[in-house]
Design a protein around this motif. Structure first.
Motif, PDB file in Angstrom:
ATOM      1  N   UNK A  31       1.100  -1.173   0.043  1.00  0.00           N
ATOM      2  CA  UNK A  31       0.029  -0.099   0.138  1.00  0.00           C
ATOM      3  C   UNK A  31       0.763   1.102  -0.124  1.00  0.00           C
ATOM      4  N   UNK A  32       1.909   1.195   0.756  1.00  0.00           N
ATOM      5  CA  UNK A  32       2.768   2.393   0.803  1.00  0.00           C
ATOM      6  C   UNK A  32       3.563   2.752  -0.490  1.00  0.00           C
ATOM      7  N   UNK A  33       4.203   1.615  -1.151  1.00  0.00           N
ATOM      8  CA  UNK A  33       4.883   1.521  -2.300  1.00  0.00           C
ATOM      9  C   UNK A  33       3.688   2.215  -3.337  1.00  0.00           C
ATOM     10  N   UNK A  34       2.740   1.559  -3.402  1.00  0.00           N
ATOM     11  CA  UNK A  34       1.872   2.122  -4.287  1.00  0.00           C
ATOM     12  C   UNK A  34       1.305   3.657  -4.261  1.00  0.00           C
ATOM     13  N   UNK A  35       1.386   4.028  -2.959  1.00  0.00           N
ATOM     14  CA  UNK A  35       1.094   5.566  -2.681  1.00  0.00           C
ATOM     15  C   UNK A  35       2.280   6.425  -3.125  1.00  0.00           C
ATOM     16  N   UNK A  36       3.591   5.820  -3.211  1.00  0.00           N
ATOM     17  CA  UNK A  36       4.608   6.619  -3.867  1.00  0.00           C
ATOM     18  C   UNK A  36       4.909   6.207  -5.067  1.00  0.00           C
ATOM     19  N   UNK A  37       4.549   5.326  -5.897  1.00  0.00           N
ATOM     20  CA  UNK A  37       4.743   4.688  -6.947  1.00  0.00           C
ATOM     21  C   UNK A  37       5.006   5.733  -8.176  1.00  0.00           C
ATOM     22  N   UNK A  38       4.226   6.817  -8.503  1.00  0.00           N
ATOM     23  CA  UNK A  38       4.495   7.615  -9.422  1.00  0.00           C
ATOM     24  C   UNK A  38       5.924   8.644  -9.163  1.00  0.00           C
ATOM     25  N   UNK A  39       6.321   8.670  -8.250  1.00  0.00           N
ATOM     26  CA  UNK A  39       7.598   9.359  -8.015  1.00  0.00           C
ATOM     27  C   UNK A  39       8.812   8.430  -7.405  1.00  0.00           C
ATOM     28  N   UNK A  40       8.536   7.248  -7.074  1.00  0.00           N
ATOM     29  CA  UNK A  40       9.489   6.401  -6.827  1.00  0.00           C
ATOM     30  C   UNK A  40      10.888   6.189  -7.551  1.00  0.00           C
ATOM     31  N   UNK A  41      10.718   6.215  -8.919  1.00  0.00           N
ATOM     32  CA  UNK A  41      11.663   6.014  -9.954  1.00  0.00           C
ATOM     33  C   UNK A  41      12.023   7.283 -10.652  1.00  0.00           C
ATOM     34  N   UNK A  42      11.628   8.520 -10.175  1.00  0.00           N
ATOM     35  CA  UNK A  42      11.557   9.663 -10.744  1.00  0.00           C
ATOM     36  C   UNK A  42      13.113   9.662 -11.123  1.00  0.00           C
ATOM     37  N   UNK A  43      14.022   9.477 -10.087  1.00  0.00           N
ATOM     38  CA  UNK A  43      15.538   9.687 -10.435  1.00  0.00           C
ATOM     39  C   UNK A  43      16.280   9.038 -11.482  1.00  0.00           C
ATOM     40  N   UNK A  44      15.471   8.028 -11.827  1.00  0.00           N
ATOM     41  CA  UNK A  44      16.095   7.229 -13.048  1.00  0.00           C
ATOM     42  C   UNK A  44      15.654   7.604 -14.137  1.00  0.00           C
ATOM     43  N   UNK A  45      14.513   8.502 -14.199  1.00  0.00           N
ATOM     44  CA  UNK A  45      14.243   9.112 -15.677  1.00  0.00           C
ATOM     45  C   UNK A  45      14.937  10.124 -16.087  1.00  0.00           C
TER      46      UNK A  45
END
Length: 58
Positions: A31-45
């Motif tokens: 649940x916590x992972x999904x709440x942050x999902x949109x920004x979780x990998x932003x640094x790799x983009x």
């Protein structure tokens, strides 16, 4: 990185239940992972975006 994390989440969901509290912990983690999902990998983009701010904190 995103694909590796998705694989890890899938493996966690399919792992045998070894305690009564584990399903609750996994549910909360997901649940916590999904709440942050949109920004979780932003640094790799963005190639020039620092992965952490550890250097600033030193």
């Amino acid at each position: 990185m995103r694909k590796n994390y998705e694989t890890l989440l899938a493996e966690m969901e399919q792992a045998p239940i070894s305690s009564e509290i584990l399903p609750h912990m996994l549910s909360t983690f997901r649940k916590v992972t999904m709440s942050y999902w949109s920004d979780l990998f932003h640094c790799y983009d963005l190639p020039d975006l620092p992965r952490t701010n550890n250097e600033l904190e030193q």
